[in-house]
Design an enzyme around this catalytic site. Structure first.
Site, PDB file in Angstrom:
ATOM      1  N   ARG A  95      37.714  23.739 -39.571  1.00  0.00           N
ATOM      2  CA  ARG A  95      36.752  24.712 -39.046  1.00  0.00           C
ATOM      3  C   ARG A  95      35.350  24.515 -39.617  1.00  0.00           C
ATOM      4  O   ARG A  95      34.357  24.575 -38.889  1.00  0.00           O
ATOM      5  CB  ARG A  95      37.242  26.128 -39.356  1.00  0.00           C
ATOM      6  N   LYS A 130      11.960  29.719 -37.465  1.00  0.00           N
ATOM      7  CA  LYS A 130      13.012  30.614 -36.979  1.00  0.00           C
ATOM      8  C   LYS A 130      14.349  29.883 -37.039  1.00  0.00           C
ATOM      9  O   LYS A 130      14.928  29.481 -36.026  1.00  0.00           O
ATOM     10  CB  LYS A 130      12.697  31.088 -35.564  1.00  0.00           C
ATOM     11  N   LYS A 162      -1.839  33.628 -39.460  1.00  0.00           N
ATOM     12  CA  LYS A 162      -1.233  34.372 -38.357  1.00  0.00           C
ATOM     13  C   LYS A 162      -1.915  35.734 -38.194  1.00  0.00           C
ATOM     14  O   LYS A 162      -2.816  36.086 -38.963  1.00  0.00           O
ATOM     15  CB  LYS A 162       0.278  34.505 -38.591  1.00  0.00           C
ATOM     16  N   GLU A 193      -3.561  31.072 -35.634  1.00  0.00           N
ATOM     17  CA  GLU A 193      -2.938  31.661 -34.451  1.00  0.00           C
ATOM     18  C   GLU A 193      -3.949  32.602 -33.792  1.00  0.00           C
ATOM     19  O   GLU A 193      -4.488  33.494 -34.458  1.00  0.00           O
ATOM     20  CB  GLU A 193      -1.691  32.438 -34.873  1.00  0.00           C
ATOM     21  N   ASP A 214      -1.187  31.888 -28.824  1.00  0.00           N
ATOM     22  CA  ASP A 214       0.035  32.675 -28.939  1.00  0.00           C
ATOM     23  C   ASP A 214       0.254  33.569 -27.726  1.00  0.00           C
ATOM     24  O   ASP A 214      -0.568  34.441 -27.428  1.00  0.00           O
ATOM     25  CB  ASP A 214      -0.017  33.526 -30.211  1.00  0.00           C
TER      26      ASP A 214
END
Length: 275
Positions: A95, A130, A162, A193, A214
């Site tokens: 597994r 992410k 950002k 951004e 963005d």
């Protein structure tokens, strides 16, 4: 520092606990077996080194034969890997071995679908941060196997201003000014951004090297490209899909970042079968 062997040990410990009580109850000691890992869909392979590392931890006598290299296109129904040795050891690692291979090959396969869509355009597909906690190095490796490119590995190796940085600084130009004043590594490019054309102009005037557009629509991206082309490099991010990525690539941007290639890639359909 990332250590894949420690990661594999932790994964085995999570699954095995104090032992595989089912296999130890059924499989007689000394029973030998052969197993194969088979794909049930067309895939791009990533992680072919995992079985060797994993079974070395469980049983150094296990023999592993891999028939493909990472990055290879493999057709549905193909045998990818052959495993032979102690039957109980093979079952104990089944597994965990599959979980790694399915996750990484799934990311590589999904990434390849995006890179295929932009063929003919000088655009690079980038990943994002992410990623699954503690699996970033492996998942970004899988992106490369699928033909994509890595953005930042973490907060430590790239400057990306950002929206929340801009809010705290009080504006785009001020955020860039602070980075230039305090920049630890002068060789790093500054990426900003931007959410609209006014912020784009501020980023260019402030001395950004790269702008990330963005969540802009196609019409706004066109306007942004006309303003920024030749002055800064252009990355597009947000709401990128297999359906719209080619249209965006045709607009003259340099990079398209796609968080989905890691956070939403379906695992590859693989199985291990005792022969």
């Amino acid at each position: 520092m990332f250590n894949i062997e420690n990661l594999i040990e932790d994964a085995l410990r999570e699954d095995l606990g104090h032992g595989d009580i089912t296999s130890l109850s059924i499989v007689s000691r000394g029973t030998k077996a052969e197993a194969c890992i088979v794909t049930h869909e067309n895939i791009i392979l990533a992680g072919n080194f995992i079985p060797e590392l994993l079974y070395r931890k469980l049983d150094p006598e296990i023999k592993i034969t891999c028939y493909y290299d990472d990055g290879d296109h493999i057709n549905s129904g193909s045998e990818i890997i052959r495993i032979s040795g102690d039957a109980a050891s093979i079952l104990m690692g089944e597994r965990v071995c599959l979980n790694f291979l399915q996750r990484l090959s799934g990311i590589a396969t999904y990434t390849a679908k995006f890179t295929e869509k932009i063929k003919g355009f000088p655009v690079k597909i980038l990943d994002t941060r992410k990623t699954t906690p503690l699996l970033r190095q492996l998942e970004k490796y899988a992106v490369r196997m699928g033909g994509g490119h890595n953005h930042r590995m973490g907060l430590f190796d790239g400057i990306l201003i950002k929206d929340n940085h801009i809010k705290i600084a009080g504006g785009v130009k001020e955020a860039i000014r602070r980075v230039r004043k305090n920049k630890i590594n002068p060789l790093l490019k500054i990426e900003v951004e931007v959410r609209n054309l006014d912020e784009l102009r501020d980023a260019i005037d402030g001395g950004a090297d790269i702008v990330m557009l963005d969540n802009m629509g196609v019409d706004e991206i066109k306007k942004a490209v006309s303003i920024a082309k030749g002055r800064v490099m252009i990355e597009v991010s947000g709401r990128i899909t297999l359906e719209n990525i080619r249209d965006i690539a045709s607009l003259g941007v340099d990079f398209i970042s796609v968080g989905a290639i890691t956070h939403s890639a379906p695992s590859a359909d693989l199985s291990m079968e005792i022969l």
